[in-house]
Design an enzyme around this catalytic site. Structure first.
Site: not given
Ligand code: FE2
Length: 419
Positions: A214, A211, A58, A310, A316, A153, A56
């Protein structure tokens, strides 16, 4: 090539691994004779295991932190806001996105990763990120296998035509359908979005990776919807729930009931310890929640969980260098998995458990007939691998050495005191 005196991860004894034409052709006890015509690398008892798996990340976001601005609150929601603003003011070309993704993949490769599942934002009418990552996937396949998740997203329904863009991404070649139900406007929209992800996966024969929950909201319960859909459609092993951090806040009575469904559904979990320790608990004063899913209890219930990164320096999460061994160390602390058995089996979290999540089946692993894809750690002990964060001595792919580390030598001079 022959790798002599190899300790196989989790096993006793020493072995010779013979590699012919890119495949593992024989694994025999180290005291048996080997061909003298082959190139021999003496591993002197170091641990050999299949390559690390990043389940996982991005890649379209990597190395973008700080533009147009930094995420000051450290929350997931400000991260999404920063990314949304970036899309308006930073006009990247496909080449720019590819260059960032390639840099990140090379960072991961250096740390023994040979398989990556990346999400790519589909809430962008140009789908430029997807175009870029589809090309990257093709260009790196000699040294990295990449799966692409079409990830809405900003929501399937909260973003204009989010559902149509998601479907278009699948038609263009994404491997997995994503979703973000906790970000949709209402609980009802969130439930509907999960059903939409499954509908598309079923229609196009894709996997699912949501996702999911979260957020530190104990009322965020989309995981039960994901698991129920997976169970009803008989798709469990093709389905992954990523993050599920709200589970860290659920009450135990509800969680007890939920676990029965999770077990029945046979879905996979990805926990992202570094990213979620950073993002969650931001609305708490003290005590602050750790904001992780219940990794220890899921594993104890024989439910598959793997660890991932991630982010690498994105809106993030501002840090990250691609090293999954660090994620394991942080995750063991965060999940209070520091019993001896937790430690000596912890590499499962970035190897076999990840392979199950990516649905790699029998093509993964140190088995005769498989591609000779493996890593060698600079240690002979599973325990020390975690404690000392052993370096990747070799990463080998199809019998070729991709990465070789020449260990640094530290000289220590203890002074002797004389009168
Ligand atoms: Fe993610």
């Amino acid at each position: 090539m022959i790798l002599k005196n190899a300790k196989l991860y989790g096993q006793k004894g020493l072995w010779s691994i013979e590699i012919k034409e890119g495949e593992i052709s024989r694994i025999i006890p180290a005291d048996q004779p080997i061909s003298i015509n082959d190139k021999v690398i003496d591993l002197t008892g170091k641990i050999v295991l299949p390559p690390f798996i990043e389940p996982h990340i991005h890649l379209d976001y990597v190395l973008t932190a700080g533009t147009p601005r930094w995420n000051q609150s450290g929350t997931l929601f400000e991260g999404i806001q920063c990314w949304s603003e970036r899309k308006l003011v930073v006009k990247e070309t496909k080449e720019d996105i590819k260059n960032r993704a390639l840099k990140a993949l090379k960072m991961q490769m250096k740390h023994g990763v040979q398989y990556v599942r990346t999400h790519v934002d589909t809430t962008d009418p140009s789908l430029l990120g997807l175009q870029a990552l589809l090309e990257v996937k093709e260009e790196v396949k000699s040294w990295m296998d990449v799966q692409i998740v079409a990830f809405p997203q900003e929501g399937i329904y909260a973003y204009p035509k989010g559902d149509e863009l998601l479907e278009e991404a699948l038609i263009m070649g994404a491997d997995v359908v994503g979703g973000i139900p906790h970000y949709e406007f209402t609980r009802e929209d969130g439930v509907q979005s999960v059903k939409k992800s499954f509908e598309l996966a079923y229609k196009y024969g894709k996997m699912v990776d949501i996702h999911c929950d979260e957020i530190d909201d104990e009322q965020s319960r989309f995981l039960e919807v994901v698991a129920a859909e997976a169970y009803k459609l008989g798709m469990g092993e093709l389905v992954t729930a990523s993050h599920t951090t709200a589970m860290g806040s659920y009450n135990d009575a509800y969680t007890y009931k939920l676990f029965k469904l999770l077990k029945q559904s046979n879905i996979n979990f990805v926990s992202l310890p570094k990213a979620n320790l950073h993002l969650q608990g931001r609305f708490d004063s003290y005590p602050k929640r750790r904001g992780l899913t219940r990794v220890k209890e899921l594993l104890q219930s024989d439910i598959n969980v793997c660890f991932g990164l991630d982010s690498i320096m994105d809106p993030w999460y501002p840090l990250g260098n691609g090293d999954l061994l660090r994620v394991v160390e942080v995750g063991l602390h965060a999940c209070q998995m520091t019993g001896y058995n937790d430690i000596v089996t912890a590499l499962n979290l970035i190897t076999v458990n990840g392979a199950k999540t990516l649905n790699m089946k029998e093509s993964y692993g140190l088995t005769v007939g498989n591609q000779a894809n493996l890593v060698v750690l600079d240690t002979d002990s599973e325990y020390e691998a975690i404690r000392c964060q052993s370096s990747i001595l070799y990463s080998i792919r199809n019998g070729e050495v991709l990465v070789e580390t020449i260990p640094a030598e530290v000289k220590v001079n203890i002074p002797t005191f004389t009168k």
